[in-house]
Design a protein around this motif. Structure first.
Motif, PDB file in Angstrom:
ATOM      1  N   GLU A 271       0.803  -1.170  -0.013  1.00  9.41           N
ATOM      2  CA  GLU A 271      -0.085  -0.094  -0.131  1.00  9.41           C
ATOM      3  C   GLU A 271       0.849   1.239   0.227  1.00  9.41           C
ATOM      4  O   GLU A 271       0.205   2.422  -0.383  1.00  9.41           O
ATOM      5  CB  GLU A 271      -0.932   0.044   1.182  1.00  9.41           C
ATOM      6  CG  GLU A 271      -1.878  -1.231   1.501  1.00  9.41           C
ATOM      7  CD  GLU A 271      -2.720  -1.364   0.263  1.00  9.41           C
ATOM      8  OE1 GLU A 271      -3.292  -0.403  -0.319  1.00  9.41           O
ATOM      9  OE2 GLU A 271      -3.315  -2.457  -0.232  1.00  9.41           O
ATOM     10  N   TRP A 273       3.442   3.643  -1.760  1.00 11.93           N
ATOM     11  CA  TRP A 273       3.957   3.550  -3.082  1.00 11.93           C
ATOM     12  C   TRP A 273       5.597   4.107  -3.201  1.00 11.93           C
ATOM     13  O   TRP A 273       6.288   4.062  -4.107  1.00 11.93           O
ATOM     14  CB  TRP A 273       3.214   4.755  -3.933  1.00 11.93           C
ATOM     15  CG  TRP A 273       3.521   6.302  -3.323  1.00 11.93           C
ATOM     16  CD1 TRP A 273       2.843   6.869  -2.349  1.00 11.93           C
ATOM     17  CD2 TRP A 273       4.499   7.360  -3.880  1.00 11.93           C
ATOM     18  NE1 TRP A 273       3.240   8.228  -2.131  1.00 11.93           N
ATOM     19  CE2 TRP A 273       4.392   8.276  -2.959  1.00 11.93           C
ATOM     20  CE3 TRP A 273       5.521   7.182  -4.832  1.00 11.93           C
ATOM     21  CZ2 TRP A 273       5.227   9.174  -3.143  1.00 11.93           C
ATOM     22  CZ3 TRP A 273       6.383   8.187  -4.724  1.00 11.93           C
ATOM     23  CH2 TRP A 273       6.323   9.195  -4.235  1.00 11.93           C
ATOM     24  N   GLU A 342       7.839   3.697 -13.989  1.00 14.99           N
ATOM     25  CA  GLU A 342       7.252   4.050 -12.775  1.00 14.99           C
ATOM     26  C   GLU A 342       7.981   3.832 -11.763  1.00 14.99           C
ATOM     27  O   GLU A 342       8.191   4.730 -10.640  1.00 14.99           O
ATOM     28  CB  GLU A 342       5.821   3.316 -12.743  1.00 14.99           C
ATOM     29  CG  GLU A 342       5.067   3.915 -11.484  1.00 14.99           C
ATOM     30  CD  GLU A 342       3.918   2.969 -11.237  1.00 14.99           C
ATOM     31  OE1 GLU A 342       3.276   3.207  -9.892  1.00 14.99           O
ATOM     32  OE2 GLU A 342       3.511   2.173 -12.012  1.00 14.99           O
ATOM     33  N   THR A 346       9.867   6.692  -9.063  1.00 15.17           N
ATOM     34  CA  THR A 346       9.995   6.252  -7.438  1.00 15.17           C
ATOM     35  C   THR A 346      11.330   6.387  -6.724  1.00 15.17           C
ATOM     36  O   THR A 346      11.487   6.983  -5.640  1.00 15.17           O
ATOM     37  CB  THR A 346       9.233   5.199  -7.051  1.00 15.17           C
ATOM     38  OG1 THR A 346       7.791   5.287  -7.582  1.00 15.17           O
ATOM     39  CG2 THR A 346       8.907   5.110  -5.727  1.00 15.17           C
ATOM     40  N   THR A 379      -1.279   1.534 -10.078  1.00 12.97           N
ATOM     41  CA  THR A 379      -1.358   2.966  -9.980  1.00 12.97           C
ATOM     42  C   THR A 379      -2.465   3.760 -10.798  1.00 12.97           C
ATOM     43  O   THR A 379      -2.265   3.367 -12.095  1.00 12.97           O
ATOM     44  CB  THR A 379       0.196   3.740 -10.067  1.00 12.97           C
ATOM     45  OG1 THR A 379       0.967   2.836  -9.252  1.00 12.97           O
ATOM     46  CG2 THR A 379      -0.055   5.233  -9.727  1.00 12.97           C
ATOM     47  N   THR A 380      -3.252   4.478 -10.581  1.00  7.53           N
ATOM     48  CA  THR A 380      -4.138   5.059 -11.589  1.00  7.53           C
ATOM     49  C   THR A 380      -3.654   6.647 -11.905  1.00  7.53           C
ATOM     50  O   THR A 380      -2.392   6.984 -11.254  1.00  7.53           O
ATOM     51  CB  THR A 380      -5.563   5.505 -10.716  1.00  7.53           C
ATOM     52  OG1 THR A 380      -5.308   6.360  -9.623  1.00  7.53           O
ATOM     53  CG2 THR A 380      -5.999   4.110 -10.337  1.00  7.53           C
ATOM     54  N   ARG A 381      -4.193   7.283 -13.030  1.00  3.53           N
ATOM     55  CA  ARG A 381      -3.742   8.412 -13.468  1.00  3.53           C
ATOM     56  C   ARG A 381      -3.641   9.411 -12.319  1.00  3.53           C
ATOM     57  O   ARG A 381      -2.984  10.412 -12.218  1.00  3.53           O
ATOM     58  CB  ARG A 381      -4.476   8.763 -14.593  1.00  3.53           C
ATOM     59  CG  ARG A 381      -3.894   7.945 -15.894  1.00  3.53           C
ATOM     60  CD  ARG A 381      -4.900   8.478 -17.178  1.00  3.53           C
ATOM     61  NE  ARG A 381      -4.334   9.882 -17.466  1.00  3.53           N
ATOM     62  CZ  ARG A 381      -3.381  10.304 -18.234  1.00  3.53           C
ATOM     63  NH1 ARG A 381      -2.328   9.233 -18.543  1.00  3.53           N
ATOM     64  NH2 ARG A 381      -3.128  11.439 -18.517  1.00  3.53           N
ATOM     65  N   HIS A 382      -4.877   9.402 -11.567  1.00  2.00           N
ATOM     66  CA  HIS A 382      -5.185  10.447 -10.417  1.00  2.00           C
ATOM     67  C   HIS A 382      -3.879  10.236  -9.358  1.00  2.00           C
ATOM     68  O   HIS A 382      -3.462  11.480  -9.112  1.00  2.00           O
ATOM     69  CB  HIS A 382      -6.310  10.116  -9.724  1.00  2.00           C
ATOM     70  CG  HIS A 382      -6.507  10.670  -8.672  1.00  2.00           C
ATOM     71  ND1 HIS A 382      -6.220  10.381  -7.243  1.00  2.00           N
ATOM     72  CD2 HIS A 382      -7.094  12.134  -8.489  1.00  2.00           C
ATOM     73  CE1 HIS A 382      -6.676  11.279  -6.392  1.00  2.00           C
ATOM     74  NE2 HIS A 382      -7.013  12.279  -6.964  1.00  2.00           N
ATOM     75  N   GLU A 383      -3.504   9.166  -9.077  1.00  2.00           N
ATOM     76  CA  GLU A 383      -2.457   9.004  -8.384  1.00  2.00           C
ATOM     77  C   GLU A 383      -0.926   9.481  -8.930  1.00  2.00           C
ATOM     78  O   GLU A 383      -0.115  10.320  -8.350  1.00  2.00           O
ATOM     79  CB  GLU A 383      -2.165   7.527  -7.900  1.00  2.00           C
ATOM     80  CG  GLU A 383      -3.192   7.113  -6.895  1.00  2.00           C
ATOM     81  CD  GLU A 383      -3.079   5.597  -6.575  1.00  2.00           C
ATOM     82  OE1 GLU A 383      -3.902   4.913  -5.669  1.00  2.00           O
ATOM     83  OE2 GLU A 383      -2.451   4.836  -7.300  1.00  2.00           O
ATOM     84  N   ILE A 386      -1.072  13.298  -8.522  1.00  2.00           N
ATOM     85  CA  ILE A 386      -0.958  13.748  -7.508  1.00  2.00           C
ATOM     86  C   ILE A 386       0.705  13.544  -6.891  1.00  2.00           C
ATOM     87  O   ILE A 386       1.326  14.614  -6.690  1.00  2.00           O
ATOM     88  CB  ILE A 386      -1.608  12.998  -6.364  1.00  2.00           C
ATOM     89  CG1 ILE A 386      -3.034  13.302  -6.511  1.00  2.00           C
ATOM     90  CG2 ILE A 386      -1.107  13.264  -4.806  1.00  2.00           C
ATOM     91  CD1 ILE A 386      -3.597  14.655  -6.338  1.00  2.00           C
ATOM     92  N   ARG A 387       1.364  12.384  -7.305  1.00  2.00           N
ATOM     93  CA  ARG A 387       2.926  12.520  -7.256  1.00  2.00           C
ATOM     94  C   ARG A 387       3.599  13.452  -7.991  1.00  2.00           C
ATOM     95  O   ARG A 387       4.407  14.109  -7.563  1.00  2.00           O
ATOM     96  CB  ARG A 387       3.145  11.046  -7.276  1.00  2.00           C
ATOM     97  CG  ARG A 387       2.490   9.802  -6.786  1.00  2.00           C
ATOM     98  CD  ARG A 387       3.210   8.745  -7.224  1.00  2.00           C
ATOM     99  NE  ARG A 387       2.349   7.513  -6.686  1.00  2.00           N
ATOM    100  CZ  ARG A 387       2.525   6.121  -7.080  1.00  2.00           C
ATOM    101  NH1 ARG A 387       3.524   5.910  -7.867  1.00  2.00           N
ATOM    102  NH2 ARG A 387       2.006   5.123  -6.469  1.00  2.00           N
ATOM    103  N   ASN A 390       3.235  16.865  -6.285  1.00  2.00           N
ATOM    104  CA  ASN A 390       3.724  16.906  -5.069  1.00  2.00           C
ATOM    105  C   ASN A 390       5.326  17.184  -5.260  1.00  2.00           C
ATOM    106  O   ASN A 390       5.973  17.799  -4.440  1.00  2.00           O
ATOM    107  CB  ASN A 390       3.328  15.705  -4.333  1.00  2.00           C
ATOM    108  CG  ASN A 390       1.995  15.690  -3.664  1.00  2.00           C
ATOM    109  OD1 ASN A 390       1.322  16.751  -3.655  1.00  2.00           O
ATOM    110  ND2 ASN A 390       1.675  14.365  -3.287  1.00  2.00           N
TER     111      ASN A 390
END
Length: 517
Positions: A271, A273, A342, A346, A379-383, A386-387, A390
Motif C-alpha cells: 500500500e 508507493w 514508474e 519512485t 497506480t491510477t492516473r489520479h495518483e 498527485i505524485r 507533489n
C-alpha cells in the motif's frame, strides 16, 4: 559427428608433476577412489575411459561424500580421549586425541587429511574439465564446489572479525581482509579463473553468468562493485534478448539492494508507493531463485536494511554502487522493460534525490505516446498526477532544471488557449463498474457503466499546488495572482473552500513574517 579424440599418450618413463603425483598417491590409498581411477584409465573396446562424463560425475560425488564425512566437527575434539572409528571410501580411520595402540590419526592429523582431500578434489575437477571442456555438468559440479569452499572460508574469516578489530582497522585505514592470510584471496582468484575458463565454451549459459556475478558480488575482497557490474554487462552482451530477464532481475537486486518478492505475496508494504518491490518471476519460470537473491534472502536481507532510518529518506540509503552508476543502469533497464519507468521515478524521488528526473519520468508516463499508461503496480492516473504535483511543488528548482515547466503544464490542463474551462482531461482512469448481476455484465457491456472522471475533481488541488510551486520558488506576487485567478475560475464549493483556506494561510504567513518582533 566428430569422433572423440583419443586420450593423450603416456610416455614411458614420464612422471606427472610433483603436486599431482602426491595427490594421486593420497587418492589411491582409498580403495573406492582407486576403483574410479582404474575405470577412467581403462582402454577396453567400447569404453570412453577418461572421456566418460558420467564416470567423472560418479568419481566427484564419491569424493564429496567422503568430504562430508570428514567435516564432522566431533572428529576434531582435542578433549575427547575415546576412540572413534570412521570408514571413508573403503579406508578405516581410528581417531583419538591420545596416541595409543590402534590409533591411526589424531584430530590434528585428520584436519591435515581433510585439507589434502580437498586439494585432491579440486585437482580431480580440473582434470575432468580439461579433458571435457564443453561439459556443462562437469563445469557446474566443479564451480559449485569451489563456491562452497569460498563460502566456508569467508564465514570462518568473519568469525574472527570482532567489533574492536573492525574499529582498529577503520582507525588505521586498513582494509580488514588485509590482516588475514592471503589464502582466501588466492582461492577467490582461483575461483574467478575457473569461471572465466568455463565461459570460454559455456558463454551461452545464463546460470554460469549468474553464479559468477554472485560470487564476485559477495566474496570480492576489495568490495568493488565495478567488477560485478562488468560481469552483468558481459552477460547481457553474450546472451540472447529472450534470456535477459534472468540477468536483469538479479542485476537490479545488486544495484538497488531490493530483493524481488513472490508473485502471490502480499503485505502491508504494497500500500506504500514509496516502497519499490519488483515481482520475482525467476522463481516462477525456472523453479528457483537466482543465486545472489537466494544468498541475500538466506542471510536475512530485507527492505528494512535498505532504508535504515526513515522510509523515503534518501540520505539513510546505503547504495551498493555509486548513485550515478546506479541511475545509468536503471535507465538502461527502462529500454528493456518500459513498465519500469514508474519504479524508476519512485527511486529517483525516494532514494537517489533526483527529484527533477523523477518529475520528468512522471510527466512522460502521463503523456504516454502509446495510449494511457497501464501501471503494473495498479497506480491510477489520479495518483500519478498527485505524485507529479507533489514533487514539483516540493522541489521547484530541480523540476525547472530538468525542463519541467509545472506552471505551463497545469495551466494547459486547467484552461486551453481559447479560454475554455475544463478540457475534459481525464485525470482519473476510465473505469467500468457493474451494478447487480445482470446479463449485461456477462456480455461485457462496459460502455453502459463507463465513468469518465474529468478534471473537475482535481481543479482545486491543482490550483493550490500551482500556487505552492510559486511560493517555494520565491514568487509571492505570482502566487497571490494564482490564488486570485483560481477563486474566479472555480465553480465548485469544495474546490473554492480548498483554495480559499490555502490563500488565507498564505496571507497569514506573509503578515507574520512582515511583523516586527
Amino acid at each position: 559427428m566428430a569422433a572423440i579424440p583419443p586420450p593423450p599418450p603416456v610416455l614411458r618413463g614420464a612422471e606427472p608433476p610433483a603436486p599431482l603425483k602426491v595427490e594421486l598417491e593420497n587418492l589411491v590409498s582409498y580403495p573406492a577412489f582407486r576403483h574410479h581411477e582404474e575405470a577412467l584409465s581403462a582402454q577396453a573396446a567400447g569404453s570412453l575411459g577418461a572421456f566418460d562424463v558420467m564416470a567423472w560425475m560418479s568419481y566427484l560425488d564419491s569424493v564429496d561424500d567422503a568430504l562430508d564425512l570428514l567435516r564432522d566437527p566431533s572428529l576434531y575434539s582435542k578433549n575427547d580421549i575415546s576412540l572413534t572409528s570412521l570408514e571413508v571410501a573403503g579406508q578405516t580411520f581410528r581417531i583419538s586425541s591420545h596416541k595409543a595402540h590402534g590409533v591411526t590419526h589424531t584430530p590434528g592429523q585428520m584436519k591435515h587429511e581433510l585439507n589434502r582431500l580437498i586439494t585432491a578434489r579440486i585437482l580431480i575437477g580440473e582434470r575432468s574439465v580439461s579433458l571435457l571442456p564443453g561439459s556443462y555438468k562437469l563445469w557446474k559440479h566443479h564451480l559449485n564446489f569451489l563456491a562452497t569452499l569460498l563460502e566456508i572460508s569467508s564465514s570462518s574469516t568473519n568469525s574472527f572479525m570482532t567489533e574492536d578489530l573492525r574499529t582498529k582497522c577503520n582507525a588505521l585505514r586498513i582494509v580488514p581482509y588485509l590482516i588475514f592470510s592471503s589464502a582466501k584471496h588466492e582461492h577467490y582468484q582461483a575461483t574467478v579463473s575457473a569461471f572465466e575458463r568455463a565461459l570460454v565454451r559455456l558463454h551461452k549459459m545464463p546460470a554460469i553468468w549468474l553464479h559468477y556475478a554472485s560470487i564476485v558480488a559477495l566474496y570480492n575482497p576489495t568490495k568493488d562493485p565495478t567488477a560485478a557490474r562488468k560481469i552483468y554487462d558481459r552477460a547481457l552482451v553474450a546472451l540472447p534478448a529472450s534470456q535477459h530477464d534472468r540477468i536483469w532481475e538479479e542485476y537490479l537486486a545488486f544495484v538497488t539492494g531490493i530483493l524481488p518478492k513472490n508473485v502471490n505475496q502480499k503485505s502491508a508494504e504494497d500500500e506504500d508507493w514509496t516502497i519499490v518491490q519488483r515481482r520475482g518471476l525467476h522463481k516462477v519460470k525456472y523453479g528457483r531463485e537466482s543465486p545472489l537473491v537466494a544468498v541475500l534472502r538466506k542471510r536475512g536481507w530485507g527492505y528494512h536494511q535498505v532504508l535504515s532510518r526513515n522510509k523515503g529518506d534518501a540520505e539513510s540509503y546505503m547504495p551498493t554502487v555509486p548513485t550515478e552508476t546506479a541511475m545509468r543502469i536503471l535507465r538502461r533497464h527502462t529500454c528493456f522493460d518500459t513498465t519500469f519507468r514508474e519504479d524508476l521515478a519512485t527511486l529517483c524521488i525516494t532514494r537517489y534525490a533526483r527529484y527533477g528526473e523523477g518529475a520528468a519520468y512522471l510527466l512522460a508516463l502521463l503523456n504516454n505516446e502509446g495510449g494511457p499508461f497501464i501501471s503494473p503496480n495498479g497506480t491510477t492516473r489520479h495518483e500519478l498526477w498527485i505524485r507529479f504535483a507533489n514533487v514539483c511543488t516540493a522541489h521547484p528548482l530541480e523540476a525547472k532544471t530538468a525542463g519541467v515547466d509545472f506552471d505551463k503544464i497545469v495551466r494547459a490542463v486547467l484552461k486551453d488557449n481559447k479560454g475554455q474551462k475544463g478540457l475534459g482531461f481525464e485525470v482519473f482512469d476510465a473505469t467500468s463498474t457493474s451494478f447487480g448481476g445482470n446479463d449485461d455484465d456477462s456480455r461485457g457491456d462496459v460502455k453502459k457503466h463507463k465513468i469518465e472522471h474529468h478534471l473537475g475533481e482535481m481543479q482545486g488541488t491543482l490550483w493550490t499546488r500551482l500556487a505552492e510551486f510559486h511560493i517555494k520558488s520565491g514568487d509571492f506576487e505570482l502566487a497571490r495572482s494564482v490564488y486570485e485567478e483560481a477563486l474566479d475560475e472555480i465553480t465548485r464549493v469544495r474546490d473554492f473552500s480548498l483554495v480559499f483556506d490555502a490563500y488565507v494561510k498564505f496571507e497569514e504567513g506573509v503578515i507574520e513574517v512582515s511583523l516586527p518582533f
